[in-house]
Motif scaffolding. Sequence first.
Motif, mmCIF file in Angstrom:
data_model
loop_
_atom_site.group_PDB
_atom_site.id
_atom_site.type_symbol
_atom_site.label_atom_id
_atom_site.label_comp_id
_atom_site.label_asym_id
_atom_site.label_seq_id
_atom_site.Cartn_x
_atom_site.Cartn_y
_atom_site.Cartn_z
ATOM 1 N N GLN A 111 0.877 -1.271 -0.068
ATOM 2 C CA GLN A 111 -0.169 -0.023 0.030
ATOM 3 C C GLN A 111 0.744 1.104 -0.026
ATOM 4 O O GLN A 111 0.243 2.417 -0.045
ATOM 5 C CB GLN A 111 -0.859 -0.045 1.240
ATOM 6 N N GLY A 112 2.217 0.875 -0.033
ATOM 7 C CA GLY A 112 3.130 2.214 0.224
ATOM 8 C C GLY A 112 3.926 2.219 1.263
ATOM 9 O O GLY A 112 3.419 2.320 2.415
ATOM 10 N N ASP A 160 -4.223 7.136 1.668
ATOM 11 C CA ASP A 160 -3.366 6.516 0.858
ATOM 12 C C ASP A 160 -2.082 6.986 0.706
ATOM 13 O O ASP A 160 -1.762 8.014 1.260
ATOM 14 C CB ASP A 160 -4.268 6.359 -0.408
ATOM 15 N N ASN A 161 -1.356 6.273 -0.292
ATOM 16 C CA ASN A 161 0.045 6.407 -0.443
ATOM 17 C C ASN A 161 0.225 7.984 -1.321
ATOM 18 O O ASN A 161 1.099 8.776 -0.947
ATOM 19 C CB ASN A 161 0.740 5.485 -1.255
ATOM 20 N N ASP A 167 -3.335 3.436 -7.249
ATOM 21 C CA ASP A 167 -4.430 2.242 -7.689
ATOM 22 C C ASP A 167 -3.879 1.198 -8.057
ATOM 23 O O ASP A 167 -4.464 0.246 -8.168
ATOM 24 C CB ASP A 167 -5.367 3.110 -8.782
ATOM 25 N N SER A 168 -2.607 1.468 -8.485
ATOM 26 C CA SER A 168 -1.624 0.203 -8.769
ATOM 27 C C SER A 168 -0.370 -0.147 -8.267
ATOM 28 O O SER A 168 0.056 1.174 -7.707
ATOM 29 C CB SER A 168 -1.401 0.125 -10.384
ATOM 30 N N PRO A 169 0.029 -1.345 -8.045
ATOM 31 C CA PRO A 169 1.509 -1.389 -7.368
ATOM 32 C C PRO A 169 2.409 -0.557 -7.933
ATOM 33 O O PRO A 169 3.330 0.080 -7.141
ATOM 34 C CB PRO A 169 1.780 -3.011 -7.597
ATOM 35 N N GLU A 170 2.334 -0.438 -9.218
ATOM 36 C CA GLU A 170 3.583 0.582 -9.949
ATOM 37 C C GLU A 170 3.287 1.971 -9.639
ATOM 38 O O GLU A 170 4.393 2.426 -9.461
ATOM 39 C CB GLU A 170 3.162 0.437 -11.676
ATOM 40 N N GLN A 171 2.160 2.653 -9.521
ATOM 41 C CA GLN A 171 1.986 3.949 -9.205
ATOM 42 C C GLN A 171 2.397 4.113 -7.913
ATOM 43 O O GLN A 171 3.244 5.041 -7.437
ATOM 44 C CB GLN A 171 0.277 4.211 -9.451
#
Length: 315
Positions: free
Chosen positions: A76-77, A134-135, A223-227
């Motif tokens: 999640q960051g 969020d992250n 929204d995504s692991p990459e972001q």
Amino acid sequence: VAEGEPGEGREPFELPRFWDALGQTFQVTSQEATKLSLAFSRPPLPSAEDCRKLSEDVQNAILAVATVYYWLPKGQGTTLRKMVRDATTEVVEGMIQLTDTILNAPVESLSQEQLISTGGVWEACEQVSNLPRDNQAAVVSALAACLGVVKDAVEEMEHALVEGQDPYGDIMEDEELGFRGNRDTYWSEADRQLLSSCMGLMKASKACLKKVLAAVKAHGKADSPEQIAQLDDLADIANEISPSVDELALSMYPPVNPLAVRLNAAKLASVLKKVLEIAKTSHVCPPSEEGWVQFLTGAVDHNMNKVKNFTQGQL
């Protein structure tokens, strides 16, 4: 089960449910701190059975806080997770301090220390409502904090430079610190030329953080692991800007050592180039943002080249 990762059979992780659970555990801990403090606010002392029950409730509340923190996956960051960990640690340490205060204070009346410690736990528990959700929000918060520190450093150095030939004028009262005419206490004209380029780098640091912060606010997503990973990379490298600015600023005070200034300027320039490179290749930098990345990259190179030129014959 790896730390912070869901185990087999556990439901998929959902951020809203995590925040609900964390908020509840912080609230319960705050209530337990109040109960504990009130029980030891005046004689008579609670019975052995009441003490056992109180300590058990406090322990369960703290264990629940720690357990919920570990539900938050690293995916999640890491920036978000660090902020949640810091808030959780503050709650745990606050409760330890309150318990210590109660153990070491006489029971005749509610001590000032006990009041302060209880308030400290309440304050730490209330922090949960201010945590980023969020992250993306966590990285915005981290970048804003970095920008604040860098702004202060730039203003301080600008103030010192316009004060005149003697940056120590307001503190050089004691002869032991050196005479006012001492070469070590003022900048020569050559120093000032070098320092103007260093100021250019420091201002580029501020501009860089402002632009990256605005880009993360406008385009950042979690929204995504990459972001999420790209945002963490940006926060990690941006965290290096402030210490690098401070080191450069310290080396700019007289007596100026050109080699030290050049090394610190090169270190800051390198960090800024990395920030700009990471921003450019991430999702926060669509084509509409490429102009300022190019401009600031040029500004960093321009000022660093001037620093090199000014120090060339002095090394």
